[in-house]
Design a protein around this motif. Structure first.
Motif, PDB file in Angstrom:
ATOM      1  N   ASP A   2       0.827  -1.200   0.000  1.00 31.70           N
ATOM      2  CA  ASP A   2       0.000   0.000   0.000  1.00 31.70           C
ATOM      3  C   ASP A   2       0.869   1.260   0.000  1.00 31.70           C
ATOM      4  OD1 ASP A   2      -2.485   1.323   0.150  1.00 31.70           O
ATOM      5  OD2 ASP A   2      -2.294   1.515   2.329  1.00 31.70           O
ATOM      6  N   ASN A   3       0.452   2.274  -0.746  1.00 31.42           N
ATOM      7  CA  ASN A   3       1.219   3.522  -0.829  1.00 31.42           C
ATOM      8  C   ASN A   3       1.374   4.190   0.534  1.00 31.42           C
ATOM      9  OD1 ASN A   3       1.733   3.387  -3.539  1.00 31.42           O
ATOM     10  ND2 ASN A   3      -0.112   4.503  -4.113  1.00 31.42           N
ATOM     11  N   GLU A   4       0.376   4.101   1.363  1.00 28.30           N
ATOM     12  CA  GLU A   4       0.438   4.687   2.698  1.00 28.30           C
ATOM     13  C   GLU A   4       1.538   4.017   3.530  1.00 28.30           C
ATOM     14  OE1 GLU A   4      -2.388   4.749   6.594  1.00 28.30           O
ATOM     15  OE2 GLU A   4      -3.363   5.123   4.663  1.00 28.30           O
ATOM     16  N   VAL A   5       1.649   2.708   3.416  1.00 27.12           N
ATOM     17  CA  VAL A   5       2.674   1.960   4.148  1.00 27.12           C
ATOM     18  C   VAL A   5       4.062   2.332   3.629  1.00 27.12           C
ATOM     19  CG1 VAL A   5       3.585  -0.341   4.653  1.00 27.12           C
ATOM     20  CG2 VAL A   5       1.118   0.065   4.687  1.00 27.12           C
ATOM     21  N   ILE A   6       4.210   2.420   2.325  1.00 30.42           N
ATOM     22  CA  ILE A   6       5.494   2.789   1.730  1.00 30.42           C
ATOM     23  C   ILE A   6       5.904   4.182   2.193  1.00 30.42           C
ATOM     24  CG2 ILE A   6       6.660   3.311  -0.446  1.00 30.42           C
ATOM     25  CD1 ILE A   6       4.944   1.078  -1.703  1.00 30.42           C
ATOM     26  N   THR A   7       4.977   5.110   2.174  1.00 32.85           N
ATOM     27  CA  THR A   7       5.259   6.470   2.631  1.00 32.85           C
ATOM     28  C   THR A   7       5.671   6.470   4.099  1.00 32.85           C
ATOM     29  OG1 THR A   7       3.641   7.321   1.065  1.00 32.85           O
ATOM     30  CG2 THR A   7       4.312   8.798   2.837  1.00 32.85           C
ATOM     31  N   TYR A   8       4.964   5.702   4.912  1.00 31.92           N
ATOM     32  CA  TYR A   8       5.288   5.623   6.339  1.00 31.92           C
ATOM     33  C   TYR A   8       6.696   5.085   6.545  1.00 31.92           C
ATOM     34  CZ  TYR A   8       5.126   4.576  11.264  1.00 31.92           C
ATOM     35  OH  TYR A   8       5.418   4.532  12.602  1.00 31.92           O
ATOM     36  N   LEU A   9       7.058   4.047   5.805  1.00 31.23           N
ATOM     37  CA  LEU A   9       8.393   3.466   5.946  1.00 31.23           C
ATOM     38  C   LEU A   9       9.482   4.438   5.493  1.00 31.23           C
ATOM     39  CD1 LEU A   9       7.759  -0.212   4.800  1.00 31.23           C
ATOM     40  CD2 LEU A   9       8.089   0.634   7.129  1.00 31.23           C
ATOM     41  N   LYS A  10       9.195   5.219   4.479  1.00 27.21           N
ATOM     42  CA  LYS A  10      10.170   6.220   4.025  1.00 27.21           C
ATOM     43  C   LYS A  10      10.357   7.321   5.066  1.00 27.21           C
ATOM     44  CE  LYS A  10       9.694   5.582  -0.939  1.00 27.21           C
ATOM     45  NZ  LYS A  10       9.261   6.177  -2.212  1.00 27.21           N
ATOM     46  N   GLN A  11       9.297   7.652   5.779  1.00 33.54           N
ATOM     47  CA  GLN A  11       9.369   8.708   6.786  1.00 33.54           C
ATOM     48  C   GLN A  11       9.961   8.226   8.103  1.00 33.54           C
ATOM     49  OE1 GLN A  11       5.339  10.086   7.070  1.00 33.54           O
ATOM     50  NE2 GLN A  11       5.481  11.339   5.217  1.00 33.54           N
ATOM     51  N   ASN A  12       9.995   6.908   8.312  1.00 37.66           N
ATOM     52  CA  ASN A  12      10.500   6.336   9.560  1.00 37.66           C
ATOM     53  C   ASN A  12      11.591   5.303   9.255  1.00 37.66           C
ATOM     54  OD1 ASN A  12       8.532   7.503  11.597  1.00 37.66           O
ATOM     55  ND2 ASN A  12       7.171   6.625  10.057  1.00 37.66           N
ATOM     56  N   PRO A  13      12.817   5.762   9.102  1.00 41.80           N
ATOM     57  CA  PRO A  13      13.897   4.857   8.697  1.00 41.80           C
ATOM     58  C   PRO A  13      14.181   3.746   9.707  1.00 41.80           C
ATOM     59  CG  PRO A  13      14.753   7.054   9.145  1.00 41.80           C
ATOM     60  CD  PRO A  13      13.269   7.133   9.212  1.00 41.80           C
ATOM     61  N   ASP A  14      13.921   3.981  11.001  1.00 44.22           N
ATOM     62  CA  ASP A  14      14.141   2.921  11.991  1.00 44.22           C
ATOM     63  C   ASP A  14      13.208   1.741  11.742  1.00 44.22           C
ATOM     64  OD1 ASP A  14      16.096   4.357  13.242  1.00 44.22           O
ATOM     65  OD2 ASP A  14      14.824   5.037  14.899  1.00 44.22           O
ATOM     66  N   ILE A  15      11.961   2.050  11.446  1.00 48.59           N
ATOM     67  CA  ILE A  15      10.991   0.979  11.205  1.00 48.59           C
ATOM     68  C   ILE A  15      11.291   0.292   9.874  1.00 48.59           C
ATOM     69  CG2 ILE A  15       8.543   0.480  10.838  1.00 48.59           C
ATOM     70  CD1 ILE A  15       7.934   2.515  12.997  1.00 48.59           C
ATOM     71  N   ALA A  16      11.723   1.061   8.886  1.00 46.28           N
ATOM     72  CA  ALA A  16      12.101   0.461   7.602  1.00 46.28           C
ATOM     73  C   ALA A  16      13.281  -0.488   7.789  1.00 46.28           C
ATOM     74  CB  ALA A  16      12.447   1.550   6.595  1.00 46.28           C
ATOM     75  N   GLU A  17      14.213  -0.110   8.640  1.00 46.79           N
ATOM     76  CA  GLU A  17      15.361  -0.983   8.918  1.00 46.79           C
ATOM     77  C   GLU A  17      14.909  -2.254   9.630  1.00 46.79           C
ATOM     78  OE1 GLU A  17      19.624  -0.815  11.286  1.00 46.79           O
ATOM     79  OE2 GLU A  17      18.505   1.028  10.938  1.00 46.79           O
ATOM     80  N   PHE A  18      13.951  -2.108  10.558  1.00 50.67           N
ATOM     81  CA  PHE A  18      13.398  -3.274  11.234  1.00 50.67           C
ATOM     82  C   PHE A  18      12.787  -4.241  10.228  1.00 50.67           C
ATOM     83  CE2 PHE A  18       9.632  -5.372  13.011  1.00 50.67           C
ATOM     84  CZ  PHE A  18      10.220  -6.115  14.024  1.00 50.67           C
ATOM     85  N   VAL A  19      12.059  -3.705   9.262  1.00 52.11           N
ATOM     86  CA  VAL A  19      11.433  -4.547   8.233  1.00 52.11           C
ATOM     87  C   VAL A  19      12.514  -5.255   7.402  1.00 52.11           C
ATOM     88  CG1 VAL A  19       9.976  -4.524   6.166  1.00 52.11           C
ATOM     89  CG2 VAL A  19       9.306  -3.205   8.156  1.00 52.11           C
TER      90      VAL A  19
END
Length: 77
Positions: A2-19
């Protein structure tokens, strides 16, 4: 995903790293984007940012300071 999820991950690099460390979350988020709140909770646990973890960390640091103070006091005597 989902685009909302992608945007959220881009705005929160810590959570993107966790993923990135836990790739199963890519599958979870693809199937159900509403699991984003669950992802946030899991990431907090992983990074030690939950309240009990913070209290435990503070307690350990306080205990270390007390130990150093006792050591300094014993060297002074």
């Amino acid at each position: 995903m989902d685009n909302e999820v992608i945007t959220y991950l881009k705005q929160n690099p810590d959570i993107a790293e966790f993923v990135r460390y836990h790739p199963i979350w890519y599958r979870y988020l693809m199937r159900d984007p509403n699991r984003l709140t669950e992802l946030k909770k899991e990431a907090k646990k992983f990074y030690g940012k939950t309240f009990p973890q913070k209290v435990d960390n503070f307690s350990n640091q306080l205990q270390m300071v007390r130990m150093f103070a006792e050591m300094a006091k014993s060297m002074k005597d």
